[in-house]
Design a protein around this motif. Structure first.
Motif, mmCIF file in Angstrom:
data_model
loop_
_atom_site.group_PDB
_atom_site.id
_atom_site.type_symbol
_atom_site.label_atom_id
_atom_site.label_comp_id
_atom_site.label_asym_id
_atom_site.label_seq_id
_atom_site.Cartn_x
_atom_site.Cartn_y
_atom_site.Cartn_z
ATOM 1 N N GLY A 16 0.942 -1.135 0.121
ATOM 2 C CA GLY A 16 0.054 0.034 0.068
ATOM 3 C C GLY A 16 0.816 1.349 0.019
ATOM 4 O O GLY A 16 0.662 1.963 -0.782
ATOM 5 N N PRO A 17 1.751 1.437 0.803
ATOM 6 C CA PRO A 17 2.614 2.535 0.884
ATOM 7 C C PRO A 17 3.347 2.971 -0.443
ATOM 8 O O PRO A 17 3.554 4.223 -0.853
ATOM 9 N N ALA A 18 3.958 1.803 -1.014
ATOM 10 C CA ALA A 18 4.453 1.927 -2.278
ATOM 11 C C ALA A 18 3.507 2.357 -3.455
ATOM 12 O O ALA A 18 4.139 3.019 -4.222
ATOM 13 N N VAL A 19 2.258 1.882 -3.289
ATOM 14 C CA VAL A 19 1.488 2.619 -4.548
ATOM 15 C C VAL A 19 1.295 3.837 -4.138
ATOM 16 O O VAL A 19 1.283 4.571 -5.454
ATOM 17 N N ARG A 20 1.015 4.641 -2.978
ATOM 18 C CA ARG A 20 0.950 5.875 -2.771
ATOM 19 C C ARG A 20 2.017 6.617 -3.320
ATOM 20 O O ARG A 20 2.076 7.612 -3.953
ATOM 21 N N ALA A 21 3.242 6.274 -2.851
ATOM 22 C CA ALA A 21 4.525 6.904 -3.353
ATOM 23 C C ALA A 21 4.809 6.664 -4.796
ATOM 24 O O ALA A 21 5.265 7.622 -5.371
ATOM 25 N N ILE A 106 -0.084 -6.405 -6.255
ATOM 26 C CA ILE A 106 -0.345 -4.925 -5.841
ATOM 27 C C ILE A 106 -1.456 -4.880 -5.030
ATOM 28 O O ILE A 106 -2.377 -5.745 -5.170
ATOM 29 N N ASP A 107 -0.988 -4.221 -3.921
ATOM 30 C CA ASP A 107 -1.974 -4.159 -2.666
ATOM 31 C C ASP A 107 -3.273 -3.560 -3.506
ATOM 32 O O ASP A 107 -3.330 -2.611 -3.874
ATOM 33 N N VAL A 311 1.190 2.302 -11.828
ATOM 34 C CA VAL A 311 1.990 2.000 -10.437
ATOM 35 C C VAL A 311 3.021 1.047 -10.714
ATOM 36 O O VAL A 311 4.021 1.326 -10.104
ATOM 37 N N ALA A 312 2.947 -0.030 -11.682
ATOM 38 C CA ALA A 312 3.830 -0.944 -11.588
ATOM 39 C C ALA A 312 5.017 -0.420 -12.331
ATOM 40 O O ALA A 312 6.202 -0.648 -12.005
ATOM 41 N N GLU A 313 4.837 0.437 -13.408
ATOM 42 C CA GLU A 313 5.796 1.013 -14.069
ATOM 43 C C GLU A 313 6.736 1.946 -13.192
ATOM 44 O O GLU A 313 7.953 2.060 -13.117
#
Length: 317
Positions: A16-21, A106-107, A311-313
Motif C-alpha cells: 500500500g505505501p509503495a502504491v501511494r509513493a 499490488i495491494d 503504479v507498476a511502471e
C-alpha cells in the motif's frame, strides 16, 4: 522451468505505501484519461463478478488492454470491522507481454482507494467548464477522505465542506483536511449541495438526502456511493435537470441505481439519455451550458488495470 517462467515467490509485490509513493492522484487521473484516449472501450470491459462465501463475498474484476492483463481479487467481510480488521481486503495481479507472464502483485485496497477517487476527479475534469474551487463532500468515511485528498491534488481548491450525518465525524474530517491537506474546511448539511463547484456523494445511503434543485447550473455532482440497482444518492429532480454521464452504459444498466431508478421514474428517457466518459474524452459528447453535470460511477475493471500498470511502471515492478 524455462528462463521466461516466473516463480510466484519472485513476483514483485507493491504494498500500500509503495502504491501511494508511486502515483499521485493527478497521475492516476492522467493514466485513466490516457487509457480512454488510447482506445480502451469500457463498453466491452468484463463485468464484476461476486461469489458468496462463508463470511462475506469474493469479488473479481478482470480486464485487458493491449498486452496488459490484470484482475483484482477482493474479499468483503461484514464482520471484520468488529474485529478491528478491514471490511475490504485484496490484491491486484498484473500480467503482461505476448507471453502473458505474471508481472506484479499490488495491494488491492490502496489501488482501489486511489483509483476510485481518481475516476471521480476525471469525471469532473471532463465535465467541468472551469476547475472547481469549492468541493462539497457528502460522507465522512474512507472514500469521502480519499476524494478530499484526490481533489486537493488534482484541482486548486480553496475550500472543502464536509456534510455528514454524524456531526463529530464531520468536524474531525474537516480538521484533518486543514491539518494534512492545507485546505480551509468547514462542515455543513444539505445546503452544502448549493455551495460546491464540485459535489461528491460518497455515502452508504440508499435514498437521496438533498434536494436536486439546490445544485447550481455550473456545478458538477459525482455519485459514487451506490453500487446496486435499488440504491441511489441523487433524486429525480437533479437527474432530470442534469447532463448525466456514466462510465459505460452497459455497466450502468447492471449496477447504477441512480440511473436505473431515474429511468424507471421517467426523469431520464432511457440509457441513451446519458453520455459516457469515453465520449467526453473523445469530444463526441459535451455538457451544454446551463445544466449541472452529473457523473454516476460504480467502478470498472479497466480503471484498475490502467492505474495498476502506471503504479507498476513507476514502482519498478
Amino acid at each position: 522451468m524455462t528462463a521466461n517462467d516466473v516463480p510466484p515467490s519472485s513476483l514483485p509485490y507493491v504494498p500500500g505505501p509503495a502504491v501511494r509513493a508511486a502515483l499521485t492522484p493527478t497521475q492516476a487521473v492522467d493514466a485513466l484519461e490516457a487509457a480512454l484516449r488510447s482506445g480502451v472501450d469500457p463498453e466491452h470491459d468484463a463485468p464484476r463478478t461476486r461469489l458468496d462465501t462463508a463470511h462475506g463475498q469474493l469479488l473479481q474484476m478482470p480486464s485487458t488492454a493491449g498486452t496488459d492483463i490484470g484482475t483484482k481479487l477482493l474479499t468483503v467481510s461484514p464482520d471484520n470491522p468488529a474485529r478491528d480488521r478491514p471490511l475490504i481486503q485484496g490484491v491486484y495481479v498484473l500480467f503482461g507481454g505476448e507471453e502473458q507472464s505474471p508481472r506484479a502483485v499490488i495491494d488491492g485496497l490502496e489501488l482501489t482507494n486511489l483509483r476510485t477517487a481518481a475516476v471521480s476527479a476525471l469525471g469532473v475534469r471532463l465535465m467541468g467548464t472551469t476547475a472547481p474551487r469549492h468541493l462539497a463532500v457528502f460522507g465522512t468515511g474512507v472514500q469521502a477522505w480519499e476524494h478530499a485528498v484526490a481533489f486537493a491534488d488534482v484541482f486548486t481548491l480553496e475550500r472543502i465542506t464536509v456534510a455528514g450525518r454524524n456531526r463529530l465525524k464531520a468536524e474531525a474530517m474537516a480538521a484533518r483536511i486543514e491539518r494534512e491537506l492545507g485546505v480551509d474546511a468547514d462542515t455543513g448539511g444539505a445546503e452544502a449541495a448549493a455551495e460546491g463547484d464540485a459535489v461528491v456523494c460518497a455515502t452508504s445511503a440508499t435514498r437521496p438526502f438533498f434536494d436536486g434543485d439546490l445544485v447550481r447550473d455550473d456545478a458538477v455532482v459525482v455519485a459514487m456511493g451506490a453500487h446496486t440497482p435499488d440504491a441511489r444518492e441523487l433524486d429525480d429532480v437533479l437527474m432530470g435537470r442534469g447532463f448525466v454521464a456514466v462510465e459505460s452504459r452497459d455497466s450502468a444498466l447492471r449496477e447504477a441505481g441512480d440511473v436505473l431508478l431515474a429511468i424507471e421514474a421517467g426523469a431520464l428517457r432511457g440509457i441513451e439519455d446519458v453520455a459516457t466518459l469515453a465520449e467526453l474524452a473523445a469530444g463526441t459528447a459535451r455538457r451544454p451550458a446551463g445544466r449541472p453535470g452529473v457523473f454516476v460511477t460504480t467502478g470498472m475493471p479497466w480503471q484498475d488495470l490502467a492505474v495498476a500498470v502506471a503504479v507498476a511502471e513507476r514502482a519498478g515492478a
